[in-house]
Scaffold this motif. Sequence first.
Motif, short mmCIF file in Angstrom:
data_model
loop_
_atom_site.label_atom_id
_atom_site.label_comp_id
_atom_site.label_asym_id
_atom_site.label_seq_id
_atom_site.Cartn_x
_atom_site.Cartn_y
_atom_site.Cartn_z
N UNK A 121 1.23 -1.23 -0.06
CA UNK A 121 -0.28 0.15 -0.42
C UNK A 121 1.00 1.26 0.39
N UNK A 122 2.15 1.26 1.06
CA UNK A 122 2.98 2.41 1.14
C UNK A 122 3.62 2.43 -0.31
N UNK A 123 4.21 1.63 -1.05
CA UNK A 123 4.30 1.67 -2.71
C UNK A 123 3.82 2.18 -3.57
N UNK A 124 2.38 2.40 -3.08
CA UNK A 124 1.45 2.62 -4.44
C UNK A 124 1.13 4.18 -4.19
N UNK A 125 1.04 4.31 -2.85
CA UNK A 125 0.96 5.39 -2.58
C UNK A 125 2.28 7.26 -3.03
N UNK A 126 3.10 5.49 -2.85
CA UNK A 126 4.71 7.02 -3.26
C UNK A 126 4.16 6.88 -4.81
N UNK A 127 3.87 6.02 -5.16
CA UNK A 127 4.00 6.24 -6.80
C UNK A 127 3.41 7.12 -7.33
N UNK B 57 -3.72 13.45 7.36
CA UNK B 57 -3.25 15.01 7.31
C UNK B 57 -2.46 15.45 6.75
N UNK B 58 -1.59 14.60 6.90
CA UNK B 58 0.23 14.58 6.21
C UNK B 58 -0.14 14.59 4.29
N UNK B 59 -1.38 14.14 3.81
CA UNK B 59 -1.35 14.32 2.30
C UNK B 59 -1.85 15.37 1.91
N UNK B 60 -2.57 15.86 2.39
CA UNK B 60 -3.03 17.11 2.46
C UNK B 60 -2.36 18.28 2.82
N UNK B 61 -1.62 18.48 3.64
CA UNK B 61 -0.19 19.20 4.18
C UNK B 61 0.40 19.31 2.22
N UNK B 62 0.52 18.15 2.24
CA UNK B 62 1.50 18.01 0.58
C UNK B 62 0.57 18.69 -0.74
N UNK B 63 -0.46 18.44 -0.39
CA UNK B 63 -1.66 19.95 -1.51
C UNK B 63 -1.06 21.06 -1.10
N UNK C 86 -4.69 17.84 -6.45
CA UNK C 86 -5.54 17.65 -6.57
C UNK C 86 -5.89 16.28 -6.01
N UNK C 87 -4.52 15.64 -7.03
CA UNK C 87 -4.15 14.55 -6.47
C UNK C 87 -4.23 13.23 -4.82
N UNK C 88 -2.84 14.71 -4.58
CA UNK C 88 -3.01 14.56 -3.41
C UNK C 88 -4.06 14.67 -2.06
N UNK C 89 -4.97 15.65 -2.32
CA UNK C 89 -5.86 15.26 -1.66
C UNK C 89 -7.59 14.91 -2.15
N UNK C 90 -7.35 14.15 -3.09
CA UNK C 90 -7.59 12.48 -3.72
C UNK C 90 -7.33 11.75 -2.57
N UNK C 91 -6.70 11.00 -3.01
CA UNK C 91 -5.70 10.40 -1.93
C UNK C 91 -5.60 10.44 -0.23
N UNK C 92 -5.40 11.56 0.03
CA UNK C 92 -5.62 11.97 1.39
C UNK C 92 -7.19 11.60 1.86
N UNK C 93 -8.46 11.99 1.32
CA UNK C 93 -9.48 11.41 1.85
C UNK C 93 -9.98 9.81 1.76
N UNK C 94 -9.22 8.98 1.64
CA UNK C 94 -8.81 7.62 1.31
C UNK C 94 -8.26 7.25 2.29
N UNK C 95 -7.76 7.39 3.23
CA UNK C 95 -7.07 7.53 4.60
C UNK C 95 -7.65 8.20 5.55
N UNK C 96 -7.14 8.30 7.10
CA UNK C 96 -7.85 8.25 8.48
C UNK C 96 -7.18 9.62 9.14
N UNK C 97 -6.75 9.93 9.55
CA UNK C 97 -6.09 10.12 11.16
C UNK C 97 -4.16 10.75 10.02
N UNK C 98 -2.79 10.57 10.75
CA UNK C 98 -2.64 12.03 10.62
C UNK C 98 -1.58 10.88 9.00
N UNK C 99 -2.09 9.96 8.42
CA UNK C 99 -1.48 9.96 7.24
C UNK C 99 -2.45 11.29 6.34
#
Length: 72
Positions: A24-30, A57-63, A42-55
């Motif tokens: 899963x981590x490899x898929x997200x990294x790629x 939040x970090x994806x939304x921060x990256x976006x 927007x891709x970072x935000x879409x991925x962020x909506x599939x996770x919860x918690x600090x993961x």
Amino acid sequence: MSISPVTEAARVVQEELILLPAWDADRVRDYLSDAIARGDAEAGRREGHTWSGTIALSLFGLADAIDHATRK
């Protein structure tokens, strides 16, 4: 030398991805590597909506960092 906000946000995401199973981590990294290269926040935000918690939040921060960098 200063580190860009996108690079710093990507580092935070990498640290959070340690919590995920390797496949899963490899898929997200790629996915995020491609999104960063394209400047696609927007891709970072879409991925962020599939996770919860600090993961998520970090994806939304990256976006947000990608948005900020591409709007200058």
